[in-house]
Write a protein that holds these residues in place. Structure first.
Motif, short mmCIF file in Angstrom:
data_model
loop_
_atom_site.label_atom_id
_atom_site.label_comp_id
_atom_site.label_asym_id
_atom_site.label_seq_id
_atom_site.Cartn_x
_atom_site.Cartn_y
_atom_site.Cartn_z
N ALA A 19 -46.90 -108.65 -12.77
CA ALA A 19 -48.37 -108.74 -12.74
C ALA A 19 -48.81 -110.16 -12.39
O ALA A 19 -49.77 -110.35 -11.64
CB ALA A 19 -48.95 -108.31 -14.08
N VAL A 20 -48.13 -111.16 -12.92
CA VAL A 20 -48.46 -112.55 -12.59
C VAL A 20 -48.26 -112.78 -11.09
O VAL A 20 -49.09 -113.43 -10.44
CB VAL A 20 -47.61 -113.54 -13.43
N LYS A 21 -47.19 -112.23 -10.52
CA LYS A 21 -46.97 -112.37 -9.07
C LYS A 21 -48.09 -111.70 -8.29
O LYS A 21 -48.51 -112.20 -7.25
CB LYS A 21 -45.61 -111.80 -8.67
N ARG A 22 -48.58 -110.57 -8.76
CA ARG A 22 -49.70 -109.90 -8.10
C ARG A 22 -50.95 -110.77 -8.19
O ARG A 22 -51.70 -110.89 -7.20
CB ARG A 22 -49.93 -108.53 -8.72
N LEU A 23 -51.17 -111.40 -9.33
CA LEU A 23 -52.31 -112.32 -9.45
C LEU A 23 -52.14 -113.51 -8.52
O LEU A 23 -53.12 -113.99 -7.93
CB LEU A 23 -52.47 -112.79 -10.90
N ILE A 58 -58.03 -107.70 -10.23
CA ILE A 58 -57.62 -108.45 -11.42
C ILE A 58 -57.88 -107.61 -12.67
O ILE A 58 -57.04 -107.52 -13.57
CB ILE A 58 -58.35 -109.80 -11.50
N ARG A 59 -59.04 -106.96 -12.73
CA ARG A 59 -59.35 -106.12 -13.88
C ARG A 59 -58.38 -104.94 -13.99
O ARG A 59 -57.98 -104.55 -15.09
CB ARG A 59 -60.79 -105.63 -13.80
N ARG A 73 -49.32 -116.43 -19.96
CA ARG A 73 -49.49 -116.87 -18.57
C ARG A 73 -50.34 -115.87 -17.78
O ARG A 73 -51.22 -116.25 -17.03
CB ARG A 73 -48.12 -117.04 -17.92
N LEU A 74 -50.07 -114.58 -17.98
CA LEU A 74 -50.84 -113.54 -17.30
C LEU A 74 -52.31 -113.60 -17.71
O LEU A 74 -53.20 -113.58 -16.86
CB LEU A 74 -50.26 -112.16 -17.61
N GLU A 79 -57.85 -114.80 -16.39
CA GLU A 79 -59.13 -115.36 -16.81
C GLU A 79 -59.57 -116.50 -15.90
O GLU A 79 -60.74 -116.61 -15.55
CB GLU A 79 -59.05 -115.82 -18.27
N SER A 80 -58.63 -117.34 -15.51
CA SER A 80 -58.96 -118.46 -14.63
C SER A 80 -59.44 -117.97 -13.27
O SER A 80 -60.44 -118.47 -12.73
CB SER A 80 -57.74 -119.37 -14.48
N LEU A 81 -58.74 -116.99 -12.70
CA LEU A 81 -59.16 -116.42 -11.42
C LEU A 81 -60.55 -115.79 -11.52
O LEU A 81 -61.39 -115.98 -10.65
CB LEU A 81 -58.16 -115.38 -10.93
#
Length: 100
Positions: A19-23, A58-59, A73-74, A79-81
């Motif tokens: 999921a982090v990679k997708r973000l 993102i949601r 991290r996720l 939230e930052s994005l």
């Protein structure tokens, strides 16, 4: 604005890392969005659609982790994005009167 979210070539091992990679990918796409290039109503519409689509993605990613523990991290990255998207949207809509 979004350049801090460039992707890394780290191999994901857990669903949260995937999921982090997708973000990261969403951040990469958004890093190509230059708000200074918005000159016309069509440009504004396209930029806002891009921001809205990224926000929905993102949601959706975050929704996958409603019942699972997401990595810090996720959560931080999402939230930052989302905050950056909101600031970009505010910047674009604030200058809407200047757009022809």
């Amino acid at each position: 604005m979004f350049s801090a979210f460039s992707s890394h070539s780290v191999r994901a091992r857990t669903p949260s890392e995937i999921a982090v990679k997708r973000l990261d990918g969403i951040g990469h796409v958004l890093s190509d969005l230059d708000l200074a290039d918005v000159q016309t109503q069509d440009d504004l519409t396209r930029a806002l659609m891009t921001l809205d689509t990224a926000d929905k993605c993102i949601r959706a990613i975050r929704a996958e982790f409603r019942t699972e523990a997401a990595s810090d991290r996720l959560v931080r990255k999402a939230e930052s994005l989302m905050e950056l998207i909101e600031r970009a949207r505010d910047e674009l809509t604030g200058c809407r009167a200047a757009v022809s």
